[in-house]
Design a protein around this motif. Structure first.
Motif, short mmCIF file in Angstrom:
data_model
loop_
_atom_site.label_atom_id
_atom_site.label_comp_id
_atom_site.label_asym_id
_atom_site.label_seq_id
_atom_site.Cartn_x
_atom_site.Cartn_y
_atom_site.Cartn_z
N GLU A 4 53.47 21.77 27.61
CA GLU A 4 52.20 22.50 27.54
C GLU A 4 51.24 21.79 26.58
O GLU A 4 51.65 21.10 25.66
CB GLU A 4 52.44 23.93 27.06
N GLY A 5 49.95 22.00 26.80
CA GLY A 5 48.95 21.48 25.88
C GLY A 5 48.46 20.10 26.25
O GLY A 5 48.83 19.52 27.27
N THR A 6 47.62 19.55 25.37
CA THR A 6 47.02 18.24 25.59
C THR A 6 47.15 17.40 24.33
O THR A 6 47.59 17.87 23.29
CB THR A 6 45.53 18.39 25.96
N ASP A 8 45.31 13.51 22.34
CA ASP A 8 44.16 12.59 22.26
C ASP A 8 42.85 13.33 22.46
O ASP A 8 42.02 12.96 23.29
CB ASP A 8 44.30 11.45 23.28
N GLY A 9 42.70 14.40 21.68
CA GLY A 9 41.45 15.16 21.73
C GLY A 9 41.23 15.90 23.03
O GLY A 9 40.07 16.13 23.43
N GLY A 10 42.31 16.26 23.73
CA GLY A 10 42.18 16.99 24.98
C GLY A 10 41.97 16.13 26.21
O GLY A 10 41.77 16.65 27.31
N LYS A 11 42.08 14.80 26.05
CA LYS A 11 41.84 13.91 27.19
C LYS A 11 42.99 13.92 28.19
O LYS A 11 42.79 13.72 29.39
CB LYS A 11 41.61 12.48 26.70
N TYR A 12 44.22 14.13 27.71
CA TYR A 12 45.39 14.02 28.57
C TYR A 12 46.30 15.23 28.37
O TYR A 12 46.34 15.83 27.29
CB TYR A 12 46.17 12.74 28.27
N THR A 13 47.07 15.56 29.41
CA THR A 13 48.01 16.66 29.31
C THR A 13 49.38 16.13 28.89
O THR A 13 49.70 14.95 29.08
CB THR A 13 48.16 17.37 30.67
N LYS A 14 50.18 17.01 28.31
CA LYS A 14 51.54 16.63 27.90
C LYS A 14 52.53 16.65 29.06
O LYS A 14 53.63 16.13 28.94
CB LYS A 14 52.03 17.58 26.80
N ASP A 96 41.85 11.90 14.00
CA ASP A 96 40.67 12.73 13.75
C ASP A 96 40.39 12.92 12.27
O ASP A 96 39.47 13.65 11.89
CB ASP A 96 40.84 14.10 14.43
#
Length: 208
Positions: A4-6, A8-14, A96
């Protein structure tokens, strides 16, 4: 494995869903080795998408700057041959800018006569993020010695005491100590006996 989740700042999914991405790892170090002043300064960088097909990466998505510095003093004493004040420190953060670890440890190393050495240090700054919590002030000191005076037997030991991170499901800063002793006994040129003793204690609070 949590899919679940992402990252790299939301760019990719796990999730293992066929996404394509590339990453990189870089490392650079500057060394100085001389009679008196010695040091190294290093920089390490592993991107959030950094992976290694062969080998192992314990953590990615961080930048780290580290340094060790030492200055050697040579004496005319028959007891204290060399004394080196030194320190080691590093700063590690996520891409970040969120801090992961901050560490600074002043140390001193002493070379005595008869091949006896002693070193000691204190973690003046020791902050680390673990279990979603940034733990600060995890300070502790250590002392280490080695005795290589005799051909028949060598001895050594390590002791530290102070604050530790209790790495549990609900992490906190506790108190602990560790003791290590070792020896090598060589009665014959082709026979060596090595002995080790280790003890570790950790409490949530001082004295339990």
């Amino acid at each position: 494995y949590d899919a679940e989740g992402t990252f790299d700042g939301g760019k990719y999914t796990k999730a293992l869903d066929g996404e394509y991405y590339t990453g990189y790892q870089s490392y650079a170090i500057l060394n100085r080795s001389a009679r008196y002043w010695n040091y190294n300064v290093s920089y390490r960088d592993i991107s959030p998408t950094g992976r290694r097909d062969n080998g192992y990466i314990g953590i990615n998505d961080y930048r780290e700057i580290a340094s060790w510095q030492g200055y050697m003093f040579y004496t005319d004493s028959k007891t204290f041959l060399r004394i080196q004040p030194q320190f080691y420190g590093y700063i590690r953060s996520f891409y970040d800018g969120t801090p992961i670890e901050q560490f600074l440890q002043p140390q001193v190393w002493i070379q005595f006569s008869n091949q006896i050495s002693l070193s000691s240090g204190f973690a003046l700054v020791n902050n680390e993020k673990f279990g979603g919590v940034f733990h600060e002030g995890v300070r502790r000191g250590y002392i280490n010695f080695n005795i290589n005076t005799f051909k028949l037997i060598t001895l050594g030991g390590y002791f530290d005491m102070g604050k530790y991170i209790v790495r549990s499901d609900e992490p906190s800063v506790g108190y602990g100590m560790s003791i290590s002793l070792w020896s090598t006994f060589k009665p014959l040129s082709n026979l060596t006996m090595q002995n080790y003793y280790d003890y570790f204690e950790l409490e949530n609070g001082y004295k339990g």
